[in-house]
Scaffold this active site. Structure first.
Site, PDB file in Angstrom:
ATOM      1  N   GLU A 148       0.816  -1.218   0.000  1.00 11.00           N
ATOM      2  CA  GLU A 148       0.000   0.000   0.000  1.00 11.00           C
ATOM      3  C   GLU A 148       0.847   1.263   0.000  1.00 11.00           C
ATOM      4  OE1 GLU A 148      -3.193  -1.941   3.122  1.00 11.00           O
ATOM      5  OE2 GLU A 148      -1.817  -0.377   3.740  1.00 11.00           O
ATOM      6  N   ASN A 190      -6.106   5.085  15.749  1.00  9.76           N
ATOM      7  CA  ASN A 190      -7.048   4.804  14.673  1.00  9.76           C
ATOM      8  C   ASN A 190      -7.512   3.360  14.836  1.00  9.76           C
ATOM      9  OD1 ASN A 190      -8.358   4.346  12.281  1.00  9.76           O
ATOM     10  ND2 ASN A 190      -6.710   5.107  10.968  1.00  9.76           N
ATOM     11  N   CYS A 193      -1.720   1.813   8.389  1.00 15.39           N
ATOM     12  CA  CYS A 193      -0.995   0.838   7.581  1.00 15.39           C
ATOM     13  C   CYS A 193      -1.631  -0.540   7.683  1.00 15.39           C
ATOM     14  CB  CYS A 193       0.477   0.792   7.981  1.00 15.39           C
ATOM     15  SG  CYS A 193       0.796   0.208   9.639  1.00 15.39           S
ATOM     16  N   SER A 245      10.852   5.995   9.406  1.00 14.14           N
ATOM     17  CA  SER A 245      10.270   5.719  10.714  1.00 14.14           C
ATOM     18  C   SER A 245      10.784   4.366  11.195  1.00 14.14           C
ATOM     19  CB  SER A 245       8.757   5.676  10.530  1.00 14.14           C
ATOM     20  OG  SER A 245       8.150   5.268  11.704  1.00 14.14           O
ATOM     21  N   CYS A 248       3.802  -5.583  16.512  1.00 16.21           N
ATOM     22  CA  CYS A 248       3.351  -4.557  17.463  1.00 16.21           C
ATOM     23  C   CYS A 248       1.837  -4.730  17.664  1.00 16.21           C
ATOM     24  CB  CYS A 248       3.674  -3.160  16.948  1.00 16.21           C
ATOM     25  SG  CYS A 248       5.434  -2.944  16.651  1.00 16.21           S
ATOM     26  N   HIS A 273       5.771   5.099  21.815  1.00 15.60           N
ATOM     27  CA  HIS A 273       4.492   4.486  22.214  1.00 15.60           C
ATOM     28  C   HIS A 273       4.361   4.070  23.678  1.00 15.60           C
ATOM     29  CE1 HIS A 273       3.988   4.975  18.046  1.00 15.60           C
ATOM     30  NE2 HIS A 273       4.384   3.796  17.643  1.00 15.60           N
ATOM     31  N   SER A 287       9.428   5.410  16.874  1.00 15.89           N
ATOM     32  CA  SER A 287       8.116   5.076  17.434  1.00 15.89           C
ATOM     33  C   SER A 287       8.286   4.668  18.886  1.00 15.89           C
ATOM     34  CB  SER A 287       7.506   3.908  16.651  1.00 15.89           C
ATOM     35  OG  SER A 287       7.370   4.276  15.299  1.00 15.89           O
ATOM     36  N   GLU A 330       8.767  -2.399   8.643  1.00 22.12           N
ATOM     37  CA  GLU A 330       9.786  -1.660   9.406  1.00 22.12           C
ATOM     38  C   GLU A 330      10.933  -1.387   8.429  1.00 22.12           C
ATOM     39  OE1 GLU A 330      10.663  -0.162  12.281  1.00 22.12           O
ATOM     40  OE2 GLU A 330      12.726  -0.076  11.566  1.00 22.12           O
TER      41      GLU A 330
HETATM   42 FE1  SF4 Z   1       5.305  -2.650  14.315  1.00 22.97          FE
HETATM   43 FE2  SF4 Z   1       5.640  -1.009  12.177  1.00 22.97          FE
HETATM   44 FE3  SF4 Z   1       5.686  -3.668  11.883  1.00 22.97          FE
HETATM   45 FE4  SF4 Z   1       3.413  -2.431  12.443  1.00 22.97          FE
HETATM   46  S1  SF4 Z   1       4.611  -2.183  10.568  1.00 22.97           S
HETATM   47  S2  SF4 Z   1       4.176  -4.362  13.379  1.00 22.97           S
HETATM   48  S3  SF4 Z   1       4.123  -0.798  13.811  1.00 22.97           S
HETATM   49  S4  SF4 Z   1       7.152  -2.461  13.039  1.00 22.97           S
END
Ligand code: SF4
Length: 351
Positions: free
Chosen positions: A91, A293, A338, A189, A116, A214, A212, A159
């Site tokens: 995406e 979200n 995402c 990120s 995550c 959190h 990130s 990631e």
């Molecule tokens: Fe974690 Fe980012 Fe992977 Fe989602 S895309 S599980 S937030 S590292």
């Protein structure tokens, strides 16, 4: 060990060299793609017909390796689901700001292995890393359609700093003969992959970094983001301090406000003590508070956002002198978190 693959621009260059084409052919081809925005080799009339045919035979009809499958639009946000090889999907999100600025959020992996607890992509699991071409093609698609590429963030699926091909994608995006983007317009990120952050410090000091966070509590962070067991919070913050010292660049801290989980005043106070105790009293950190979200598919679903808790949290950080912003819920009406378009596509294809 994951090796960096050769991107298509290097492969085309070699292809032309092996066929003894004059150097200007590569320049003509890049000019057709990046200046004239032509995607099909056969439409690049500046090249001899015989060469166009050879290019089609070797690389396919078009310069793009990703295929748009589905689009969702809202007033300022377009989200595109692309097909990639192996029948996988990724995406990309295009956001248009009122001042005319266009920003793009691209994927670096198909799915993600880091699990995550608040993330729809983590729920998909890792299908595979994207190639450098698949990453830069997400941008090329929009460029060829006439969009202006003002800023890019690697904040879509995956990631970014766990995929070594990201570094080649950065080279392609900033190459003056290709996308020619300033590294300052690109953001990466990360959940805190320390060796790759160090590589960014050394090799890509001008690219923006977002960490990130959190949760400011090590134990809770490990539960929300299992990567924290491998790379604990304080070690990551030490690495980011070093990044700031060497690059003199600001580092952004992303903090998703999970209702009833990490949005208390105690959490806010702990964020303050963590960051104020760092290099230059944390003045080169900028905290972005992001409203949660509610995802379509994720391992946990949290409650609706409590706006008053978001505001109290913000005020606590602001009063301490930290740089802090509350981010808008851009794109919520089209599931712009995402992994959500992917999840919905999979669901609708089952019916
Ligand atoms: Fe974690 Fe980012 Fe992977 Fe989602 S895309 S599980 S937030 S590292």
């Amino acid at each position: 060990m994951q090796l960096r693959q050769k991107n298509k621009y290097r492969r085309i260059e070699e292809f032309l060299r092996e066929r003894n084409c004059p150097n200007f052919r590569m320049k003509q081809l890049l000019n057709a793609i990046f200046k004239e925005r032509i995607d099909k080799f056969n439409d690049m009339n500046v090249l001899p017909k015989s060469l166009r045919e050879l290019l089609v035979k070797e690389f396919g009809e078009t310069i793009l390796d990703v295929v748009p499958l589905k689009e969702q639009h809202s007033e300022q946000v377009t989200k595109v689901l692309f097909g990639i090889s192996g029948d996988e999907k990724i995406e990309t999100v295009n956001m248009k700001y009122r001042a005319g600025w266009e920003s793009f959020c691209i994927s670096s992996q198909c799915g993600c292995s880091f699990g995550c607890k608040f993330c729809a992509t983590g729920d998909i699991g890792l299908k595979r890393n994207l190639t450098s071409d698949e990453m830069t093609d997400q941008i090329l698609h929009f460029h060829l359609l006439g969009h202006s590429i003002d800023s890019i963030s690697f904040m879509g699926m995956g990631e970014a700093l766990s995929n070594v091909q990201v570094f080649d994608a950065l080279d392609v995006l900033t190459d003056p003969t290709l996308f020619a983007l300033s590294p300052r317009r690109i953001s990466i990120s990360t959940i805190g992959i320390i060796p790759s952050i160090k590589k960014m410090t050394q090799n890509y000091p001008q690219v923006n970094l977002t960490f990130s966070l959190h949760s400011p509590f090590n134990e809770q962070r490990s539960k929300l983001m299992p990567i924290n067991i491998r790379y604990p919070l304080l070690d990551v913050l030490d690495t980011l301090d070093e990044h700031i010292r060497i690059t003199s660049r600001k580092v952004y801290i992303a903090y998703i406000m999970l209702p009833g989980v990490n949005d208390s005043i105690n959490h806010a106070k702990k964020v303050v003590s963590l960051l104020k105790g760092r290099y230059k009293s944390g003045s080169l950190y900028h905290v972005n508070l992001i409203r949660y979200n509610r995802t379509v598919r994720s391992p946990f679903r949290f409650a609706e956002v409590d706006e008053s808790r978001v505001v109290h949290f913000y005020k606590e950080l602001k009063a301490s002198g930290l740089n802090v912003t509350i981010r808008s819920q851009f794109g919520m009406d089209i599931d712009a978190a995402c992994g959500q378009l992917y999840a919905n596509y999979q669901e609708s294809n089952k019916q």
